[in-house]
Design an enzyme around this catalytic site. Sequence first.
Site, short mmCIF file in Angstrom:
data_model
loop_
_atom_site.label_atom_id
_atom_site.label_comp_id
_atom_site.label_asym_id
_atom_site.label_seq_id
_atom_site.Cartn_x
_atom_site.Cartn_y
_atom_site.Cartn_z
N TYR A 203 -7.76 2.78 1.44
CA TYR A 203 -6.69 1.90 0.96
C TYR A 203 -5.32 2.58 1.08
CZ TYR A 203 -3.95 -0.77 -2.49
OH TYR A 203 -2.97 -1.50 -3.14
N LYS B 17 -1.61 1.53 2.99
CA LYS B 17 -0.35 1.36 2.26
C LYS B 17 0.69 2.38 2.71
CE LYS B 17 -1.52 -2.23 -0.09
NZ LYS B 17 -0.89 -3.54 0.20
#
Length: 272
Positions: free
Chosen positions: A146, A150
């Site tokens: 993740y 980002k």
Amino acid sequence: MNKTVLITGASSGIGEATAQYFLQKGWNVSATMRLPTKADTLKTAPNIIYPRLDVTVPATIKAAIDETLAQFGRIDVLVNNAGYALMGPLEGVTSEQLQQQFQTNFFGLVNTIQAILPIFRHQKGGTIINVASIGGRLAFPLTSSYHATKWAVEGLSESLSYELQRFGIQVKIIEPGGIKTNFIHRGTVWVSHPDYTMMIENMNSFMKRIDAALPGPEGVARSIYQAANDRSGRLRYSPYGETFFWLHALLPQPVWRSLISNIMLGKSWRRA
């Protein structure tokens, strides 16, 4: 003429709260989502539509933009909010899972930006707001997949802000801290590995403990609205995230890493 915002991932959480807030402020709202049948709370409002948009399917991006333009005549702000978190040890992540994480969180965002840019350039203006995370500048355990997406969004956004200046197009990054949405329960996919079982259990327990105490997404929605109306050239907005950045900068790295490990993974996770 009312301004128009197009929001991806508007079926719940930050996206839904943002749609509600812009609607309250008198904007036209294109609240896009993969399954428009989920649009319950706002469907009676006169100046909102619910186009189908799956950021991993470019044809739906074009169709949603076309529908929005047909309904409202222009798009002033794009909010790239769609995403989910692939969590767990990297050793347990398959190539397909990692590719899907990037397809949604990064390449889907890129696809949407590329689709809207000709319109913004023709209008000689527009604002692109990318919802990243404090996890786009800080990293936490068991979230490497993740975080990778980002951090990529952060770098892309900052670079893009330079190349779009001459067209009158602004780029903004929203970096929320922890907030209470269904993200932990519905927006998270866990992977497992037998050698990381204790770490996973401790992290899961930590996330469930803090969930009830977190603020709701309304504050993030207000920050997104602020960014949409801010002509100062400011790039980053960090609702509920500034304390994390401050502590990360203030504390020596070994102290910061030990603090995060103990809080999120427990003091007993390390090998003896």
